[in-house]
Scaffold this motif. Structure first.
Motif, PDB file in Angstrom:
ATOM      1  N   ARG A 172      52.403   9.403 115.400  1.00 33.33           N
ATOM      2  CA  ARG A 172      53.309   8.682 114.506  1.00 33.33           C
ATOM      3  C   ARG A 172      54.619   9.452 114.307  1.00 33.33           C
ATOM      4  O   ARG A 172      55.709   8.886 114.374  1.00 33.33           O
ATOM      5  CB  ARG A 172      52.634   8.425 113.160  1.00 33.33           C
ATOM      6  CG  ARG A 172      51.547   7.363 113.204  1.00 33.33           C
ATOM      7  CD  ARG A 172      51.052   7.045 111.807  1.00 33.33           C
ATOM      8  NE  ARG A 172      49.948   6.121 111.845  1.00 33.33           N
ATOM      9  CZ  ARG A 172      50.073   4.798 111.889  1.00 33.33           C
ATOM     10  NH1 ARG A 172      51.288   4.269 111.901  1.00 33.33           N
ATOM     11  NH2 ARG A 172      49.018   4.009 111.923  1.00 33.33           N
ATOM     12  N   ARG A 175      56.503   9.674 117.785  1.00 28.39           N
ATOM     13  CA  ARG A 175      57.036   8.355 118.109  1.00 28.39           C
ATOM     14  C   ARG A 175      58.274   8.056 117.260  1.00 28.39           C
ATOM     15  O   ARG A 175      59.285   7.578 117.774  1.00 28.39           O
ATOM     16  CB  ARG A 175      55.962   7.292 117.871  1.00 28.39           C
ATOM     17  CG  ARG A 175      56.397   5.853 118.122  1.00 28.39           C
ATOM     18  CD  ARG A 175      55.210   4.920 117.864  1.00 28.39           C
ATOM     19  NE  ARG A 175      55.565   3.528 118.096  1.00 28.39           N
ATOM     20  CZ  ARG A 175      56.118   2.720 117.199  1.00 28.39           C
ATOM     21  NH1 ARG A 175      56.362   3.197 115.973  1.00 28.39           N
ATOM     22  NH2 ARG A 175      56.402   1.474 117.506  1.00 28.39           N
ATOM     23  N   GLY A 176      58.202   8.361 115.973  1.00 28.88           N
ATOM     24  CA  GLY A 176      59.353   8.148 115.108  1.00 28.88           C
ATOM     25  C   GLY A 176      60.550   8.955 115.552  1.00 28.88           C
ATOM     26  O   GLY A 176      61.692   8.463 115.534  1.00 28.88           O
ATOM     27  N   HIS A 177      60.313  10.195 115.962  1.00 27.29           N
ATOM     28  CA  HIS A 177      61.390  11.050 116.458  1.00 27.29           C
ATOM     29  C   HIS A 177      62.048  10.445 117.696  1.00 27.29           C
ATOM     30  O   HIS A 177      63.280  10.383 117.800  1.00 27.29           O
ATOM     31  CB  HIS A 177      60.839  12.438 116.765  1.00 27.29           C
ATOM     32  CG  HIS A 177      61.620  13.208 117.778  1.00 27.29           C
ATOM     33  ND1 HIS A 177      62.895  13.688 117.538  1.00 27.29           N
ATOM     34  CD2 HIS A 177      61.320  13.560 119.062  1.00 27.29           C
ATOM     35  CE1 HIS A 177      63.343  14.311 118.624  1.00 27.29           C
ATOM     36  NE2 HIS A 177      62.415  14.231 119.550  1.00 27.29           N
ATOM     37  N   GLU A 180      64.092   7.261 116.841  1.00 25.21           N
ATOM     38  CA  GLU A 180      65.349   7.624 116.171  1.00 25.21           C
ATOM     39  C   GLU A 180      66.352   8.186 117.174  1.00 25.21           C
ATOM     40  O   GLU A 180      67.553   7.908 117.089  1.00 25.21           O
ATOM     41  CB  GLU A 180      65.073   8.645 115.078  1.00 25.21           C
ATOM     42  CG  GLU A 180      64.365   8.072 113.859  1.00 25.21           C
ATOM     43  CD  GLU A 180      64.027   9.144 112.848  1.00 25.21           C
ATOM     44  OE1 GLU A 180      64.421  10.317 113.061  1.00 25.21           O
ATOM     45  OE2 GLU A 180      63.383   8.817 111.830  1.00 25.21           O
TER      46      GLU A 180
END
Length: 277
Positions: A172, A175-177, A180
């Motif tokens: 999570r 993936r967010g990194h 972004e």
């Protein structure tokens, strides 16, 4: 390791009859720079910048390139500005397999091979894998062949449910990194292929049990977000770093990025060095 041409195509610029004004205004507004501020940076006047943007004045080639430089317009889009203003493109787009790129290919290969046993790879503007070393091949062991067919795509390899995603312990957060990072690049480059890739990978479902596998805090690393990935019954931890070429004069070179993965803990160092013996 082989350099693989990615097949990336140019993005169309504005039709020449419209002039460079609308494109220039769009870049200036995206960068949140006033006409006066841009004029001061480029040694022009706000009045002249206004006339260029509205089509009342045709900028010289030199002024257009200065404005593009101060707006940090990507090299590919500087060509689009020149074309829209009626000038020839200034920056070539040479395929990586062209003989003139031999020195670049050799240098890149030496660089990522020299990073072994740590993983390193070379990416183009839409994250196609141009080259990779044996450290990357180790991490990709077991990934379906359908995701590895050249030119493979790094974002698909990492985030696809059949790729590395099930093995990443902090998926999570990682993936967010990555999402972004793609959002920032879309804002910078205004690339439709990159936006399409973002929409594709952002829609991938998370592997079952992802939430249960992720610790609330990353142990041992406080200065950067590591990628914690399972391999051969152990968890390896990496910090990634991205390098680009300084003052590139070719579209292909301008869009290359070298991503390296530094071990984030002693156990990962020890394991990778044991593989190199």
């Amino acid at each position: 390791m082989t350099i693989v041409p990615s097949g990336t195509t140019s993005r169309p610029g504005a039709p020449p009859h419209r002039g460079a004004g609308p494109l220039l205004r769009a870049w200036r507004e995206q960068r949140r720079v006033s006409q006066l501020e841009l004029a001061l940076r480029a040694g022009s006047s706000a009045r002249h910048i206004s006339f260029v943007e509205t089509g009342r004045s045709r900028p010289s080639e030199e002024l257009l390139l200065r404005l593009a430089e101060h707006l940090d317009v990507p090299v590919r889009d500087r060509n689009a500005l020149l074309l829209a203003a009626g000038y020839a493109p200034r920056f070539p787009q040479t395929p990586l397999d062209d003989p003139s790129m031999a020195a670049l290919r050799e240098g890149v290969e030496r660089l990522i091979q020299g990073y072994e046993p740590y993983p390193a790879l070379v990416l183009d503007a839409t994250y196609h894998v141009v080259a990779a070393n044996r450290g990357i091949a180790m991490l990709l062991d077991g990934v379906p062949e359908s995701l590895l067919v050249p030119p493979s795509n790094a974002m698909r390899l990492v985030l696809h449910p059949e790729g590395l995603a099930p093995r990443i312990r902090n998926l999570r957060a990682w993936r967010g990194h990555l999402l972004e990072q793609m959002e920032r690049q879309i804002a910078l480059r205004r690339s439709e292929p990159l936006r399409a890739l973002y929409e594709e990978v952002a829609a991938y479902p998370l592997p079952p049990g992802t939430a249960d596998e992720e610790p609330e805090e990353e142990p041992g690393v406080s200065f950067a977000l590591p990628m914690r990935i399972e391999h051969a019954g152990r968890v390896l931890s990496f910090i990634s770093s991205i390098s680009t070429f300084n003052t590139p004069m070719d579209v292909t070179v301008a869009e290359l990025a070298i991503e390296t993965f530094l071990p984030a803990d002693p156990a990962t160092v020890e394991y990778l060095q044991s593989l190199a013996v």
